[in-house]
Scaffold this motif. Structure first.
Motif, mmCIF file in Angstrom:
data_model
loop_
_atom_site.group_PDB
_atom_site.id
_atom_site.type_symbol
_atom_site.label_atom_id
_atom_site.label_comp_id
_atom_site.label_asym_id
_atom_site.label_seq_id
_atom_site.Cartn_x
_atom_site.Cartn_y
_atom_site.Cartn_z
ATOM 1 N N SER A 98 0.849 -1.189 0.000
ATOM 2 C CA SER A 98 0.000 0.000 0.000
ATOM 3 C C SER A 98 0.886 1.239 0.000
ATOM 4 O O SER A 98 2.104 1.153 0.182
ATOM 5 C CB SER A 98 -0.904 0.014 1.235
ATOM 6 O OG SER A 98 -0.108 0.177 2.405
ATOM 7 N N ILE A 99 0.279 2.406 -0.145
ATOM 8 C CA ILE A 99 1.054 3.639 -0.110
ATOM 9 C C ILE A 99 1.697 3.826 1.260
ATOM 10 O O ILE A 99 2.813 4.340 1.376
ATOM 11 C CB ILE A 99 0.179 4.862 -0.477
ATOM 12 C CG1 ILE A 99 1.006 6.154 -0.504
ATOM 13 C CG2 ILE A 99 -1.001 4.977 0.464
ATOM 14 C CD1 ILE A 99 2.135 6.172 -1.496
ATOM 15 N N ASP A 100 1.019 3.387 2.327
ATOM 16 C CA ASP A 100 1.602 3.495 3.668
ATOM 17 C C ASP A 100 2.807 2.565 3.819
ATOM 18 O O ASP A 100 3.815 2.938 4.413
ATOM 19 C CB ASP A 100 0.553 3.175 4.737
ATOM 20 C CG ASP A 100 -0.502 4.269 4.862
ATOM 21 O OD1 ASP A 100 -0.191 5.429 4.521
ATOM 22 O OD2 ASP A 100 -1.631 3.959 5.277
ATOM 23 N N ASP A 101 2.692 1.335 3.294
ATOM 24 C CA ASP A 101 3.826 0.415 3.295
ATOM 25 C C ASP A 101 5.010 1.041 2.567
ATOM 26 O O ASP A 101 6.141 1.051 3.052
ATOM 27 C CB ASP A 101 3.468 -0.902 2.581
ATOM 28 C CG ASP A 101 2.499 -1.755 3.367
ATOM 29 O OD1 ASP A 101 2.458 -1.643 4.597
ATOM 30 O OD2 ASP A 101 1.768 -2.539 2.728
ATOM 31 N N TYR A 102 4.724 1.545 1.390
ATOM 32 C CA TYR A 102 5.769 2.113 0.532
ATOM 33 C C TYR A 102 6.434 3.311 1.212
ATOM 34 O O TYR A 102 7.661 3.445 1.213
ATOM 35 C CB TYR A 102 5.133 2.521 -0.789
ATOM 36 C CG TYR A 102 6.085 3.052 -1.828
ATOM 37 C CD1 TYR A 102 6.919 2.202 -2.553
ATOM 38 C CD2 TYR A 102 6.130 4.422 -2.112
ATOM 39 C CE1 TYR A 102 7.771 2.693 -3.527
ATOM 40 C CE2 TYR A 102 6.978 4.916 -3.082
ATOM 41 C CZ TYR A 102 7.797 4.060 -3.780
ATOM 42 O OH TYR A 102 8.649 4.550 -4.746
ATOM 43 N N ARG A 103 5.611 4.161 1.803
ATOM 44 C CA ARG A 103 6.131 5.354 2.476
ATOM 45 C C ARG A 103 7.080 4.963 3.619
ATOM 46 O O ARG A 103 8.181 5.501 3.731
ATOM 47 C CB ARG A 103 4.967 6.184 3.010
ATOM 48 C CG ARG A 103 5.395 7.480 3.680
ATOM 49 C CD ARG A 103 4.191 8.222 4.233
ATOM 50 N NE ARG A 103 3.336 8.745 3.181
ATOM 51 C CZ ARG A 103 2.102 8.327 2.935
ATOM 52 N NH1 ARG A 103 1.568 7.352 3.656
ATOM 53 N NH2 ARG A 103 1.388 8.859 1.968
ATOM 54 N N GLN A 104 6.654 4.029 4.451
ATOM 55 C CA GLN A 104 7.487 3.609 5.580
ATOM 56 C C GLN A 104 8.782 2.944 5.120
ATOM 57 O O GLN A 104 9.862 3.199 5.668
ATOM 58 C CB GLN A 104 6.713 2.645 6.472
ATOM 59 C CG GLN A 104 5.513 3.270 7.184
ATOM 60 C CD GLN A 104 4.773 2.260 8.033
ATOM 61 O OE1 GLN A 104 5.357 1.587 8.878
ATOM 62 N NE2 GLN A 104 3.465 2.138 7.806
ATOM 63 N N ALA A 105 8.679 2.100 4.096
ATOM 64 C CA ALA A 105 9.865 1.386 3.612
ATOM 65 C C ALA A 105 10.880 2.355 3.015
ATOM 66 O O ALA A 105 12.097 2.228 3.256
ATOM 67 C CB ALA A 105 9.451 0.352 2.567
ATOM 68 N N VAL A 106 10.395 3.337 2.242
ATOM 69 C CA VAL A 106 11.304 4.290 1.606
ATOM 70 C C VAL A 106 11.933 5.227 2.645
ATOM 71 O O VAL A 106 13.088 5.630 2.498
ATOM 72 C CB VAL A 106 10.563 5.089 0.521
ATOM 73 C CG1 VAL A 106 11.422 6.234 -0.007
ATOM 74 C CG2 VAL A 106 10.151 4.167 -0.625
ATOM 75 N N GLU A 107 11.183 5.554 3.682
ATOM 76 C CA GLU A 107 11.753 6.381 4.746
ATOM 77 C C GLU A 107 12.914 5.669 5.427
ATOM 78 O O GLU A 107 13.914 6.289 5.799
ATOM 79 C CB GLU A 107 10.671 6.744 5.766
ATOM 80 C CG GLU A 107 9.678 7.790 5.265
ATOM 81 C CD GLU A 107 8.567 8.054 6.258
ATOM 82 O OE1 GLU A 107 8.449 7.289 7.245
ATOM 83 O OE2 GLU A 107 7.809 9.021 6.049
ATOM 84 N N LYS A 108 12.792 4.347 5.575
ATOM 85 C CA LYS A 108 13.867 3.566 6.186
ATOM 86 C C LYS A 108 15.023 3.347 5.225
ATOM 87 O O LYS A 108 16.194 3.368 5.621
ATOM 88 C CB LYS A 108 13.319 2.206 6.649
ATOM 89 C CG LYS A 108 12.327 2.292 7.792
ATOM 90 C CD LYS A 108 11.820 0.900 8.157
ATOM 91 C CE LYS A 108 10.799 0.950 9.277
ATOM 92 N NZ LYS A 108 10.260 -0.397 9.603
#
Length: 270
Positions: free
Chosen positions: A232-242
């Motif tokens: 999801s966009i939330d998954d993607y956002r968290q993964a890219v932030e890390k």
């Protein structure tokens, strides 16, 4: 893949490509004007009126874009000059009549072929055709969706994200490109489609798809934060932030900082 240029060759000439591309865009209007001013060939061909953008930006458009983009007034005017010349050049390249002798309608805006040229030659966005098609389709066009040519407002807004977008804007942009069916998730099937075109088949490989499936599983583990089998966009956002390198995990969607900076410097001198 056969048409894709080797990345190391592109990097060696990156700045030159960007600057040469911009100079080309800023000069083609003059050449087009001279061409139109020349005496018509004989026998005369049916004339088709060009549908050109306005010479000057309307103040209400400027005010709106000053609020909704990260360009100043001088940059917007320079972008509008480029936009006019791109549209003019594309229109003059279209035959005046079709196969049955009827006038050919001129595209009022930046068409997909012109868009591809800009992304390739100016921003060095040398990526898979499927990804570049998605970049084109995700540029906001209001009620017309992903169809039709790009009007100036859309052109300026899209370039604002590519060149000066916030981290969040860049994440949303890349996610939309990778979400092939626009349902709000990047699925394993979509990952497979995107990654398959990125891999070259090695001699002796009996089942190249197996390697792609293994890569999909590896990337899914990195991106699927809630472990529901899709991103999801939330998954993607968290993964890219890390891990920022995951931002363009499935293909290049953004110009490099070097090309963005070179382009903006050229605009500021106009």
């Amino acid at each position: 893949m056969g048409d894709k240029k080797p990345q190391h060759q592109i990097s060696m000439a990156a700045s030159a490509i960007a600057l040469r591309g911009v100079r080309l865009f800023l000069s083609v209007g003059r050449a087009a004007a001279e061409k139109r001013a020349a005496p018509p060939p004989r026998p005369r061909r049916p004339k088709t009126k060009l549908v050109l953008p306005a010479n000057k930006l309307q103040q209400k458009v400027v005010d709106m874009l000053l609020k909704n983009t990260k360009f100043n007034k001088n940059e917007l005017e320079a972008l509008h000059t480029m936009y006019r010349r791109l549209v003019t050049t594309a229109q003059t390249a279209v035959p005046t009549t079709g196969s049955i002798g009827q006038p050919v309608a001129k595209v009022d805006g930046i068409d997909q072929c012109t868009f591809r040229d800009v992304m390739h030659n100016t921003f060095d966005l040398v990526t898979e055709e499927a990804v570049l098609d998605r970049v084109w389709l995700t540029w906001e066009r209001g009620p017309t969706g992903g169809e039709g040519a790009l009007k100036f407002e859309t052109w300026a807004h899209g370039l604002s994200i590519l060149l000066r977008g916030t981290d969040e804007e860049r994440r949303v942009h890349c996610f939309a490109v990778y979400d092939l069916n626009g349902d709000g998730y990047i699925t394993k099937d979509e990952m497979f489609t995107l990654l398959k075109n990125c891999l070259l088949k090695q001699p002796g490989d009996e089942d190249p798809d197996e390697g792609v499936r293994d890569l999909v599983e590896l990337v899914l583990k990195k991106l699927d934060i809630d472990k529901d089998g899709k991103v999801s966009i939330d998954d993607y956002r968290q993964a890219v932030e890390k891990e920022p390198l995951l931002l363009e995990a499935f293909g290049q969607c953004l110009p490099s900082k070097r090309h963005a900076t070179a382009f903006m410097k050229t605009l500021s001198t106009k």
